[in-house]
Design a protein around this motif. Sequence first.
Motif, PDB file in Angstrom:
ATOM      1  N   ILE A  10      44.755  58.910 -53.848  1.00 32.59           N
ATOM      2  CA  ILE A  10      44.484  58.544 -52.401  1.00 32.59           C
ATOM      3  C   ILE A  10      45.228  59.388 -51.524  1.00 32.59           C
ATOM      4  O   ILE A  10      44.646  59.938 -50.415  1.00 32.59           O
ATOM      5  N   LYS A  25      45.143  53.320 -48.879  1.00 30.75           N
ATOM      6  CA  LYS A  25      46.640  53.599 -49.358  1.00 30.75           C
ATOM      7  C   LYS A  25      47.556  52.392 -48.645  1.00 30.75           C
ATOM      8  O   LYS A  25      48.445  51.847 -49.399  1.00 30.75           O
ATOM      9  N   SER A  76      42.181  63.350 -43.692  1.00 33.89           N
ATOM     10  CA  SER A  76      42.568  62.007 -43.172  1.00 33.89           C
ATOM     11  C   SER A  76      41.759  60.945 -42.465  1.00 33.89           C
ATOM     12  O   SER A  76      41.321  61.489 -41.416  1.00 33.89           O
ATOM     13  N   ASN A 134      40.468  51.934 -53.400  1.00 31.24           N
ATOM     14  CA  ASN A 134      40.604  50.650 -52.902  1.00 31.24           C
ATOM     15  C   ASN A 134      39.876  49.247 -53.844  1.00 31.24           C
ATOM     16  O   ASN A 134      40.563  48.362 -53.785  1.00 31.24           O
ATOM     17  N   GLY A 152      36.117  63.230 -51.212  1.00 24.86           N
ATOM     18  CA  GLY A 152      37.634  62.239 -50.957  1.00 24.86           C
ATOM     19  C   GLY A 152      37.161  60.768 -50.612  1.00 24.86           C
ATOM     20  O   GLY A 152      38.050  59.981 -50.953  1.00 24.86           O
ATOM     21  N   ARG A 156      39.136  55.179 -43.699  1.00 28.79           N
ATOM     22  CA  ARG A 156      39.195  54.410 -44.902  1.00 28.79           C
ATOM     23  C   ARG A 156      39.972  54.778 -45.910  1.00 28.79           C
ATOM     24  O   ARG A 156      40.687  53.747 -46.714  1.00 28.79           O
ATOM     25  N   ASN A 157      40.381  56.191 -46.196  1.00 29.68           N
ATOM     26  CA  ASN A 157      41.575  56.212 -47.389  1.00 29.68           C
ATOM     27  C   ASN A 157      42.891  55.984 -46.627  1.00 29.68           C
ATOM     28  O   ASN A 157      43.680  55.465 -47.616  1.00 29.68           O
ATOM     29  N   ALA A 209      38.606  57.442 -52.425  1.00 28.41           N
ATOM     30  CA  ALA A 209      39.206  56.242 -51.459  1.00 28.41           C
ATOM     31  C   ALA A 209      38.578  55.112 -52.097  1.00 28.41           C
ATOM     32  O   ALA A 209      39.301  54.046 -52.295  1.00 28.41           O
ATOM     33  N   SER A 241      42.876  62.337 -51.441  1.00 26.74           N
ATOM     34  CA  SER A 241      41.599  62.162 -50.453  1.00 26.74           C
ATOM     35  C   SER A 241      42.325  62.564 -49.057  1.00 26.74           C
ATOM     36  O   SER A 241      41.548  62.897 -48.301  1.00 26.74           O
ATOM     37  N   ILE A 242      43.421  61.908 -48.813  1.00 31.26           N
ATOM     38  CA  ILE A 242      44.012  62.166 -47.445  1.00 31.26           C
ATOM     39  C   ILE A 242      44.162  63.530 -47.109  1.00 31.26           C
ATOM     40  O   ILE A 242      43.826  64.331 -46.110  1.00 31.26           O
TER      41      ILE A 242
END
Length: 395
Positions: free
Chosen positions: A331, A347, A339, A310, A302, A342-343, A306, A334-335
């Motif tokens: 993203i 987002k 969560s 980004n 994840g 960073r992610n 992220a 990833s969350i």
Amino acid sequence: MNNFKFISLVLLLTSQLGLAQGIEFRTGTWEEIKAMAKKENKLIFFDAYTSWCGPCKWMDKNTFLDKETGDFYNENVIAFKQDMEKGEGPMLLKKFGISQFPTFLFIDENEEVVHKGMGAKEPAVFIEFAKQAIDPALRLEGLKVQYKDGDRNPSFIRRYLFALRDAGEGRQEVLDWYLSYTTDEQLLSAENYELIKKMIGDPYHPKFMFLEKNRSTYERLVGAKEVKEMLYNAYNTFLVMAMYSGDKDRWENAKIRTRESGFEDAGKLITMVSIYYYQRNEQWDDYILSIDDYVNDYNISGGDMAYYANEIARNDNIQRKDQLNLALGWINRSIKMESKYRNNHAKAALLLKMGNTKKALKAAETALSLATDEEKEKSWTAPTVALIKKIKESA
């Protein structure tokens, strides 16, 4: 001072001295260091470093502070270090022909370099390095004499090759001789696996191909995980070097060679390095699609998702809605996995770029609420604070 205070002070100083450990580097001019070495009849251990060298800093914080390392060096050599850009540094740089940092030299009373090494080393390796230096039969200059005198014992040649490699000196002639006189059966050993691993990183080399062909045998000798890691690193370096060469044919051939190798992680490596190839060449459509392939086809973290999202948010060359939606999909995955600050920040940045200020603000506030104490203390959350301000100004 009463006796109690005096004893307490002595105990305190003794305690503090007892805590001191690691290599004790002598101070003074180069002439003074030479005089110390001559008086104590020891080699000079010379650490040539610079203030900006990352491996040099690592050595200072790790190996040089190791107690066993310090005990051995303090007993057997005169340790001296010099910033090559300050004081007598430029003079010593020229005198000993130093071109990489850190460079470690063992120097005798006649200012002859008898042993040499480069790069960061773990304590155990660094102690062995010094043991070689103080043994005339094991130090680099001694090995050169033995080779010149005709010693061709396989174990000696391997030792000589690794000493040349560690010193950054040419070894191709010796390596070619060794490989030409070593049978395939002899190559199937743990010692020769290590030699192929460290000396031959080129997947086009016949002995590298030999290792691949006999992979199962080498796995029994050194372990399947070790062999897989070696092949992964070799092909990764092979692809990265081709990418940076600027030679399109070399890049395409490197991908073909890697793909046809049969290595189980070939596809993942090609896709991963292709991302940087397309970024480097500003081929943004291919860049986005490669990341999407990487995210969807391979088991990546994840955190990696992220990172790429980004990067898309920060890239002014990427503005199309379909491209941004792909990154938003990464993203969100990833969350869903976990969560984190960073992610959620990534987002928020993507959503702002897409013009959705309401959802962007919510994601940014969520990011701040999830920030760890360390992230806050080190001001890693400053970009999110700035992003919230930007979102509110855009609303």
